[in-house]
Write a protein that holds these residues in place. Structure first.
Motif, PDB file in Angstrom:
ATOM      1  N   LEU A 113       1.276  92.626  49.026  1.00 10.20           N
ATOM      2  CA  LEU A 113       2.554  92.889  48.332  1.00 10.20           C
ATOM      3  C   LEU A 113       3.092  91.800  47.484  1.00 10.20           C
ATOM      4  CD1 LEU A 113       4.620  93.449  51.954  1.00 10.20           C
ATOM      5  CD2 LEU A 113       4.471  95.012  49.996  1.00 10.20           C
ATOM      6  N   SER A 114       2.387  90.654  47.730  1.00 10.01           N
ATOM      7  CA  SER A 114       2.899  89.198  46.874  1.00 10.01           C
ATOM      8  C   SER A 114       2.281  89.857  45.226  1.00 10.01           C
ATOM      9  CB  SER A 114       2.118  87.992  47.279  1.00 10.01           C
ATOM     10  OG  SER A 114       0.737  88.278  47.405  1.00 10.01           O
ATOM     11  N   GLU A 115       1.288  90.796  45.169  1.00  8.93           N
ATOM     12  CA  GLU A 115       0.619  91.091  43.975  1.00  8.93           C
ATOM     13  C   GLU A 115       1.220  92.162  43.173  1.00  8.93           C
ATOM     14  OE1 GLU A 115      -3.538  91.347  44.967  1.00  8.93           O
ATOM     15  OE2 GLU A 115      -3.812  89.159  45.327  1.00  8.93           O
ATOM     16  N   GLN A 116       2.390  92.558  43.989  1.00 14.30           N
ATOM     17  CA  GLN A 116       3.014  94.040  43.151  1.00 14.30           C
ATOM     18  C   GLN A 116       4.102  93.616  42.671  1.00 14.30           C
ATOM     19  OE1 GLN A 116       2.678  97.152  46.218  1.00 14.30           O
ATOM     20  NE2 GLN A 116       0.929  96.053  47.142  1.00 14.30           N
ATOM     21  N   LYS A 117       4.618  94.615  42.012  1.00 11.68           N
ATOM     22  CA  LYS A 117       6.094  94.471  41.177  1.00 11.68           C
ATOM     23  C   LYS A 117       6.713  95.674  41.697  1.00 11.68           C
ATOM     24  CE  LYS A 117       6.710  91.798  38.029  1.00 11.68           C
ATOM     25  NZ  LYS A 117       7.574  90.547  38.331  1.00 11.68           N
ATOM     26  N   CYS A 118       8.237  95.409  41.680  1.00 10.06           N
ATOM     27  CA  CYS A 118       9.082  96.646  41.949  1.00 10.06           C
ATOM     28  C   CYS A 118       8.858  97.833  41.042  1.00 10.06           C
ATOM     29  CB  CYS A 118      10.439  96.050  41.958  1.00 10.06           C
ATOM     30  SG  CYS A 118      10.832  95.118  43.375  1.00 10.06           S
ATOM     31  N   LEU A 141      14.932 101.556  53.652  1.00 11.67           N
ATOM     32  CA  LEU A 141      14.044 100.671  53.254  1.00 11.67           C
ATOM     33  C   LEU A 141      13.057 101.251  52.206  1.00 11.67           C
ATOM     34  CD1 LEU A 141      13.298  98.469  56.386  1.00 11.67           C
ATOM     35  CD2 LEU A 141      14.395  97.681  54.035  1.00 11.67           C
ATOM     36  N   HIS A 142      12.776 100.809  51.244  1.00 11.85           N
ATOM     37  CA  HIS A 142      11.672 101.028  50.070  1.00 11.85           C
ATOM     38  C   HIS A 142      10.748 100.175  49.922  1.00 11.85           C
ATOM     39  CE1 HIS A 142      10.150 102.046  46.173  1.00 11.85           C
ATOM     40  NE2 HIS A 142      10.746 103.201  46.307  1.00 11.85           N
ATOM     41  N   LYS A 143       9.421 100.464  49.605  1.00 22.04           N
ATOM     42  CA  LYS A 143       8.421  99.442  49.223  1.00 22.04           C
ATOM     43  C   LYS A 143       9.191  98.427  48.589  1.00 22.04           C
ATOM     44  CE  LYS A 143       3.456  99.081  48.281  1.00 22.04           C
ATOM     45  NZ  LYS A 143       2.280  99.689  47.822  1.00 22.04           N
ATOM     46  N   ASN A 144       9.981  98.443  47.539  1.00 22.18           N
ATOM     47  CA  ASN A 144      10.312  97.330  46.808  1.00 22.18           C
ATOM     48  C   ASN A 144      10.950  96.350  47.545  1.00 22.18           C
ATOM     49  OD1 ASN A 144       9.820  98.914  44.380  1.00 22.18           O
ATOM     50  ND2 ASN A 144      11.821  99.601  43.906  1.00 22.18           N
ATOM     51  N   ASP A 145      11.664  96.711  48.636  1.00 20.66           N
ATOM     52  CA  ASP A 145      12.304  95.699  49.846  1.00 20.66           C
ATOM     53  C   ASP A 145      11.260  94.779  50.180  1.00 20.66           C
ATOM     54  OD1 ASP A 145      15.023  96.747  49.465  1.00 20.66           O
ATOM     55  OD2 ASP A 145      14.050  98.569  50.359  1.00 20.66           O
ATOM     56  N   PHE A 146      10.071  95.373  50.741  1.00 22.99           N
ATOM     57  CA  PHE A 146       9.195  94.485  51.020  1.00 22.99           C
ATOM     58  C   PHE A 146       8.275  93.580  49.923  1.00 22.99           C
ATOM     59  CE2 PHE A 146       9.730  97.725  54.197  1.00 22.99           C
ATOM     60  CZ  PHE A 146       9.544  97.074  55.342  1.00 22.99           C
ATOM     61  N   ILE A 147       8.268  94.238  48.888  1.00 25.64           N
ATOM     62  CA  ILE A 147       7.468  93.280  47.659  1.00 25.64           C
ATOM     63  C   ILE A 147       8.730  92.286  47.343  1.00 25.64           C
ATOM     64  CG2 ILE A 147       7.306  93.391  45.124  1.00 25.64           C
ATOM     65  CD1 ILE A 147       6.318  96.421  45.512  1.00 25.64           C
ATOM     66  N   CYS A 148       9.960  92.393  47.279  1.00 25.35           N
ATOM     67  CA  CYS A 148      10.929  91.251  47.157  1.00 25.35           C
ATOM     68  C   CYS A 148      10.814  90.221  47.918  1.00 25.35           C
ATOM     69  CB  CYS A 148      12.217  91.830  47.038  1.00 25.35           C
ATOM     70  SG  CYS A 148      12.286  92.669  45.232  1.00 25.35           S
ATOM     71  N   ALA A 149      10.616  90.688  49.409  1.00 20.97           N
ATOM     72  CA  ALA A 149      10.562  89.882  50.616  1.00 20.97           C
ATOM     73  C   ALA A 149       9.444  88.985  50.600  1.00 20.97           C
ATOM     74  CB  ALA A 149      10.731  90.577  52.000  1.00 20.97           C
ATOM     75  N   SER A 150       8.565  89.557  50.128  1.00 21.42           N
ATOM     76  CA  SER A 150       7.042  88.800  49.839  1.00 21.42           C
ATOM     77  C   SER A 150       7.323  87.608  48.733  1.00 21.42           C
ATOM     78  CB  SER A 150       5.928  89.650  49.498  1.00 21.42           C
ATOM     79  OG  SER A 150       4.849  88.895  49.168  1.00 21.42           O
ATOM     80  N   SER A 151       8.129  88.092  47.666  1.00 23.96           N
ATOM     81  CA  SER A 151       8.252  87.073  46.765  1.00 23.96           C
ATOM     82  C   SER A 151       9.009  86.082  47.176  1.00 23.96           C
ATOM     83  CB  SER A 151       9.197  87.944  45.369  1.00 23.96           C
ATOM     84  OG  SER A 151       8.188  88.710  44.776  1.00 23.96           O
ATOM     85  N   CYS A 152      10.033  86.349  47.969  1.00 20.55           N
ATOM     86  CA  CYS A 152      11.075  85.196  48.420  1.00 20.55           C
ATOM     87  C   CYS A 152      10.158  84.292  49.067  1.00 20.55           C
ATOM     88  CB  CYS A 152      11.967  85.784  49.452  1.00 20.55           C
ATOM     89  SG  CYS A 152      13.121  86.677  48.739  1.00 20.55           S
ATOM     90  N   ASP A 153       9.017  84.625  49.996  1.00 18.85           N
ATOM     91  CA  ASP A 153       8.266  83.749  50.865  1.00 18.85           C
ATOM     92  C   ASP A 153       7.588  82.996  49.527  1.00 18.85           C
ATOM     93  OD1 ASP A 153       9.309  84.877  53.172  1.00 18.85           O
ATOM     94  OD2 ASP A 153       7.270  85.860  53.527  1.00 18.85           O
ATOM     95  N   GLY A 154       7.032  83.536  48.752  1.00 18.70           N
ATOM     96  CA  GLY A 154       6.528  82.577  47.712  1.00 18.70           C
ATOM     97  C   GLY A 154       7.232  81.443  47.126  1.00 18.70           C
ATOM     98  N   PHE A 155       8.542  81.542  46.919  1.00 16.86           N
ATOM     99  CA  PHE A 155       9.394  80.495  46.416  1.00 16.86           C
ATOM    100  C   PHE A 155       9.192  79.653  47.405  1.00 16.86           C
ATOM    101  CE2 PHE A 155      12.315  84.189  45.001  1.00 16.86           C
ATOM    102  CZ  PHE A 155      11.765  84.399  43.608  1.00 16.86           C
ATOM    103  N   VAL A 156       9.019  79.652  48.544  1.00 14.53           N
ATOM    104  CA  VAL A 156       9.102  78.623  49.691  1.00 14.53           C
ATOM    105  C   VAL A 156       7.760  77.873  49.718  1.00 14.53           C
ATOM    106  CG1 VAL A 156       9.274  77.750  52.116  1.00 14.53           C
ATOM    107  CG2 VAL A 156      10.944  79.526  51.138  1.00 14.53           C
TER     108      VAL A 156
END
Length: 112
Positions: A2-7, A94-109
């Motif tokens: 997920l961390s490598e994907q874009k919405c 829920l759409h795959k985009n939600d999971f991609i964005c969630a993964s991005s949030c984890d990356g900020f931390v």
């Protein structure tokens, strides 16, 4: 990953993920939970910080992501804590985009 994907832009005929698809994607995330509000499944996580300023800075990063992806979560900012909730309003689920964005949030931390 997920961390490598874009919405991707949700088309008018986009369909919400089924439970099996959601559960599979959830395995790629850490400490996120699927909750239901008013019958709509949503992806949620609580982040903890040392103080309000760090929580605020994180909230700003999530807000920038939301604008970049044109996909906007619910963000609850409190002292030392931020709750982020993703779901796709247009499909009421829920759409795959939600999971991609969630993964991005984890990356900020992880990148701090």
């Amino acid at each position: 990953m997920l961390s490598e994907q874009k919405c991707e832009a949700c088309s008018i005929d986009a369909v919400a993920l089924n439970k099996g698809e959601r559960d599979t994607l959830l395995l790629e995330l850490s400490d996120w939970h699927i909750i239901e509000r008013e019958g709509i499944p949503q992806l949620e996580k609580v982040y903890k910080f040392k103080n309000y300023k760090q929580a605020w800075a994180f909230s700003n990063k999530v807000s920038e992501l939301a604008e970049d992806e044109f996909h906007h979560p619910s963000i609850l900012l409190e002292w030392g804590k931020v709750t982020v909730t993703w779901w796709s309003h247009s499909i009421k689920g829920l759409h795959k985009n939600d999971f991609i964005c969630a993964s991005s949030c984890d990356g900020f931390v992880e990148n701090e």
